[in-house]
Design a protein around this motif. Structure first.
Motif, PDB file in Angstrom:
ATOM      1  N   ASN A   1      34.156  42.845  35.243  1.00 54.81           N
ATOM      2  CA  ASN A   1      35.293  43.325  34.451  1.00 54.81           C
ATOM      3  C   ASN A   1      34.914  43.574  32.995  1.00 54.81           C
ATOM      4  O   ASN A   1      35.501  44.453  32.342  1.00 54.81           O
ATOM      5  CB  ASN A   1      36.468  42.359  34.569  1.00 54.81           C
TER       6      ASN A   1
ATOM      7  N   ARG B   1      33.324  46.961  33.312  1.00 53.19           N
ATOM      8  CA  ARG B   1      34.356  47.986  33.536  1.00 53.19           C
ATOM      9  C   ARG B   1      35.115  48.276  32.243  1.00 53.19           C
ATOM     10  O   ARG B   1      35.380  49.442  31.926  1.00 53.19           O
ATOM     11  CB  ARG B   1      35.323  47.529  34.643  1.00 53.19           C
ATOM     12  N   ALA B   2      35.448  47.238  31.496  1.00 53.69           N
ATOM     13  CA  ALA B   2      36.164  47.432  30.231  1.00 53.69           C
ATOM     14  C   ALA B   2      35.317  48.240  29.251  1.00 53.69           C
ATOM     15  O   ALA B   2      35.841  49.126  28.547  1.00 53.69           O
ATOM     16  CB  ALA B   2      36.533  46.081  29.632  1.00 53.69           C
TER      17      ALA B   2
ATOM     18  N   ARG C   1      33.391  50.475  29.926  1.00 50.04           N
ATOM     19  CA  ARG C   1      33.319  51.860  30.398  1.00 50.04           C
ATOM     20  C   ARG C   1      34.704  52.467  30.581  1.00 50.04           C
ATOM     21  O   ARG C   1      34.876  53.470  31.270  1.00 50.04           O
ATOM     22  CB  ARG C   1      32.514  51.911  31.703  1.00 50.04           C
ATOM     23  N   GLY C   2      35.694  51.824  29.955  1.00 53.64           N
ATOM     24  CA  GLY C   2      37.041  52.372  29.942  1.00 53.64           C
ATOM     25  C   GLY C   2      37.797  52.234  31.241  1.00 53.64           C
ATOM     26  O   GLY C   2      38.716  53.014  31.510  1.00 53.64           O
ATOM     27  N   ARG C   3      37.449  51.241  32.037  1.00 44.14           N
ATOM     28  CA  ARG C   3      38.119  51.045  33.330  1.00 44.14           C
ATOM     29  C   ARG C   3      38.923  49.755  33.310  1.00 44.14           C
ATOM     30  O   ARG C   3      38.623  48.818  32.579  1.00 44.14           O
ATOM     31  CB  ARG C   3      37.095  50.990  34.466  1.00 44.14           C
ATOM     32  N   GLY C   4      39.939  49.709  34.150  1.00 46.52           N
ATOM     33  CA  GLY C   4      40.770  48.516  34.265  1.00 46.52           C
ATOM     34  C   GLY C   4      40.067  47.423  35.053  1.00 46.52           C
ATOM     35  O   GLY C   4      38.991  47.624  35.629  1.00 46.52           O
TER      36      GLY C   4
ATOM     37  N   MET D   1      39.089  44.688  37.875  1.00 47.74           N
ATOM     38  CA  MET D   1      38.966  44.617  39.324  1.00 47.74           C
ATOM     39  C   MET D   1      39.496  43.271  39.797  1.00 47.74           C
ATOM     40  O   MET D   1      39.351  42.252  39.109  1.00 47.74           O
ATOM     41  CB  MET D   1      37.486  44.775  39.711  1.00 47.74           C
TER      42      MET D   1
ATOM     43  N   GLY E   1      32.125  47.328  42.211  1.00 48.37           N
ATOM     44  CA  GLY E   1      32.823  47.474  40.934  1.00 48.37           C
ATOM     45  C   GLY E   1      32.885  48.892  40.431  1.00 48.37           C
ATOM     46  O   GLY E   1      33.809  49.259  39.683  1.00 48.37           O
ATOM     47  N   PHE E   2      31.932  49.717  40.869  1.00 45.10           N
ATOM     48  CA  PHE E   2      31.852  51.111  40.405  1.00 45.10           C
ATOM     49  C   PHE E   2      31.566  52.035  41.597  1.00 45.10           C
ATOM     50  O   PHE E   2      30.500  52.655  41.669  1.00 45.10           O
ATOM     51  CB  PHE E   2      30.764  51.252  39.340  1.00 45.10           C
TER      52      PHE E   2
ATOM     53  N   ARG F   1      23.892  53.268  38.836  1.00 50.18           N
ATOM     54  CA  ARG F   1      24.237  51.843  38.853  1.00 50.18           C
ATOM     55  C   ARG F   1      22.989  50.962  38.785  1.00 50.18           C
ATOM     56  O   ARG F   1      23.000  49.899  38.160  1.00 50.18           O
ATOM     57  CB  ARG F   1      25.036  51.499  40.114  1.00 50.18           C
TER      58      ARG F   1
END
Length: 226
Positions: A30, A33-34, A36-39, A41, A61-62, A70
């Protein structure tokens, strides 16, 4: 009258077998993800793949990112995990009682994991296992890793027992494949991580155990009947 005894030695997988490390890993995913601008998981979506390793967790995750991209993130993943190590995860319920039972009966125990050795070793004092774990083999300790049997054979030799007198406990099919190839009785840890399509009954482990506490009983262990 048939007697039962604990094995001379037991080797364990680490993540998903001794330690519920998924909470540490979801913190890593997470964070990535944050960045990379993602919410965020959900933990439940990551948990099944934890035993498959860093690349599998990054894949979960991606999922829309090519594997080649990745793969370049693996070191970032490991560096972040080192910071989260032991902050959220903990031994599965019943693990401490199981280890105490083994020690009380003179059974040596150690760890054979595919986690990088330096990370596994950093975790040991956080769990107060550094003076209790008699051998630790990581995924990069030797030229090969599980499902190759060499790490298990090397660990048994380090403890000073024959493979046939040492039991391996793991939650992934490659654990059971490695144990079988090493001539080592195996325990399938059903409390661990696995994919929905995995069928642990098809792995042909010697015994399948639902909870660590069951292994406080000598009769639950395979290959230990005297």
């Amino acid at each position: 009258m048939q007697q039962t005894r604990f094995p001379q030695a037991v080797l364990f997988d680490l993540d998903g077998t001794l330690v519920d490390s998924a909470p540490d890993f979801i913190a890593v995913i997470n964070r990535m993800r944050a960045d990379r601008g993602r919410g965020a998981m959900e933990l439940a979506d990551l948990r099944p793949v934890v035993s498959k390793g860093a690349r599998a967790m990054l894949g979960a995750g991606f999922p829309g990112v090519p594997a080649s991209e990745r793969d370049a993130w693996v070191q970032e993943f490991l560096d972040l995990y080192e910071r989260e190590l032991g902050l959220h995860g903990k031994p599965f319920e019943g693990v401490e009682a199981m280890l105490a039972a083994l020690e009380a009966h003179g059974t040596a125990w150690g760890i054979v994991t595919n986690k990088p050795e330096y990370l596994a070793r950093k975790l040991m004092p956080l769990l107060s296992w550094d003076s209790r774990c008699q051998v630790l083999i990581g995924g990069d300790t030797l030229p090969v890793r599980k499902p190759d049997p060499l790490p298990l054979l090397h660990a048994a030799q380090a403890i000073g027992v024959d493979a046939s007198e040492c039991v391996y406990v793991g939650d992934d099919e490659r654990d059971i494949i490695a144990a079988r190839a090493a001539g080592m009785p195996s325990v399938v840890a059903l409390w661990g991580y696995r994919l929905r399509e995995d069928d642990p009954f098809a792995w042909q482990g010697d015994v399948l155990i639902h909870e660590p506490a069951e292994l406080c009983d000598a009769a639950a262990w395979p290959g230990v009947r005297a």
